[in-house]
Design a protein around this motif. Structure first.
Motif, short mmCIF file in Angstrom:
data_model
loop_
_atom_site.label_atom_id
_atom_site.label_comp_id
_atom_site.label_asym_id
_atom_site.label_seq_id
_atom_site.Cartn_x
_atom_site.Cartn_y
_atom_site.Cartn_z
N GLY A 23 3.72 0.88 -9.92
CA GLY A 23 2.40 0.88 -9.31
C GLY A 23 2.33 -0.23 -8.29
N PHE A 24 1.61 -0.01 -7.19
CA PHE A 24 1.43 -1.01 -6.15
C PHE A 24 0.01 -0.86 -5.64
N PHE A 25 -0.87 -1.79 -6.04
CA PHE A 25 -2.29 -1.72 -5.72
C PHE A 25 -2.66 -2.92 -4.87
N VAL A 26 -3.41 -2.69 -3.79
CA VAL A 26 -3.88 -3.77 -2.92
C VAL A 26 -5.40 -3.85 -3.04
N PRO A 27 -5.93 -4.99 -3.50
CA PRO A 27 -7.38 -5.14 -3.63
C PRO A 27 -8.09 -5.07 -2.28
N SER A 28 -9.37 -4.77 -2.28
CA SER A 28 -10.12 -4.67 -1.04
C SER A 28 -10.99 -5.88 -0.77
N ALA A 29 -11.11 -6.80 -1.73
CA ALA A 29 -11.91 -8.01 -1.54
C ALA A 29 -11.42 -9.09 -2.50
N PHE A 83 -5.61 -13.45 -2.53
CA PHE A 83 -5.35 -12.05 -2.18
C PHE A 83 -3.86 -11.79 -2.22
N LYS A 84 -3.47 -10.86 -3.06
CA LYS A 84 -2.08 -10.42 -3.14
C LYS A 84 -2.07 -9.07 -3.85
N PRO A 85 -1.01 -8.30 -3.61
CA PRO A 85 -0.95 -7.00 -4.29
C PRO A 85 -0.68 -7.17 -5.77
N ILE A 86 -1.13 -6.19 -6.52
CA ILE A 86 -0.86 -6.12 -7.95
C ILE A 86 0.18 -5.01 -8.12
N LEU A 132 12.37 -6.89 -5.66
CA LEU A 132 11.83 -8.24 -5.56
C LEU A 132 12.76 -9.20 -4.81
N GLU A 133 13.87 -8.71 -4.31
CA GLU A 133 14.85 -9.59 -3.66
C GLU A 133 14.92 -9.33 -2.17
N GLY A 134 14.01 -9.93 -1.43
CA GLY A 134 14.08 -9.88 0.02
C GLY A 134 13.49 -8.66 0.69
N GLY A 135 12.86 -7.80 -0.07
CA GLY A 135 12.31 -6.59 0.53
C GLY A 135 10.82 -6.63 0.70
N TYR A 136 10.21 -7.81 0.88
CA TYR A 136 8.75 -7.92 0.90
C TYR A 136 8.30 -8.83 2.03
N GLU A 137 7.19 -8.44 2.68
CA GLU A 137 6.55 -9.30 3.68
C GLU A 137 5.08 -8.94 3.75
N MET A 138 4.20 -9.96 3.72
CA MET A 138 2.77 -9.74 3.87
C MET A 138 2.25 -10.64 4.98
N ASN A 178 4.90 -13.10 -5.02
CA ASN A 178 4.05 -13.79 -5.99
C ASN A 178 3.12 -14.81 -5.35
N LYS A 179 3.24 -15.02 -4.04
CA LYS A 179 2.38 -15.97 -3.34
C LYS A 179 1.28 -15.21 -2.62
N GLY A 180 0.05 -15.55 -2.93
CA GLY A 180 -1.09 -14.88 -2.31
C GLY A 180 -1.77 -15.77 -1.30
N TRP A 181 -2.68 -15.16 -0.54
CA TRP A 181 -3.47 -15.88 0.46
C TRP A 181 -4.72 -16.44 -0.22
N ASP A 182 -4.99 -17.72 0.02
CA ASP A 182 -6.13 -18.39 -0.61
C ASP A 182 -7.38 -18.44 0.27
#
Length: 113
Positions: A19-25, A38-41, A49-55, A72-76
């Motif tokens: 599952g890959f869910f992105v919150p809206s707020a 803010f980060k995906p769940i 999880l090894e180098g295939g991610y960018e936000m 695992n690092k979200g925007w504050d």
């Protein structure tokens, strides 16, 4: 019962479902301990999880306010340590599944104070 016999052999491939869910707020500045960044769940099995991610997070004028390659690092809700205003921001998330298939999600998130 009538002496007939039969058998079937079939290979079954079981793929990791994820599952890959992105919150809206999110609400980083109300100090309630909920929705602080803010980060995906996601479910870790099935996502590479090894180098295939960018936000990347953009403001309404297209300026980058946050960028990470760590799932695992979200925007504050800040930029350079300064709280950003309550507004709608655009996100662009690229990730891969365990089979190395690439995905891209583009959407918006509301930063609430």
């Amino acid at each position: 019962i009538y002496g007939c016999r039969d058998s079937v052999t079939k290979t079954i491939v079981v793929k990791n479902e994820y599952g890959f869910f992105v919150p809206s707020a999110f609400t980083p500045f109300n100090n309630d301990g909920l929705n602080e960044e803010f980060k995906p769940i996601y479910s870790p099995y099935g996502v590479d999880l090894e180098g295939g991610y960018e936000m990347t997070i953009f403001d309404r004028w297209g300026h980058v306010v946050f960028k990470t390659n760590d799932i695992n690092k979200g925007w504050d809700g800040t930029k350079n340590g300064q709280k950003l205003p309550q507004d709608v921001y655009v996100y662009k998330i690229r990730y891969r599944d365990a089979l190395k298939t690439s995905y891209q999600k583009i959407g918006h998130v509301t930063l609430l104070h």
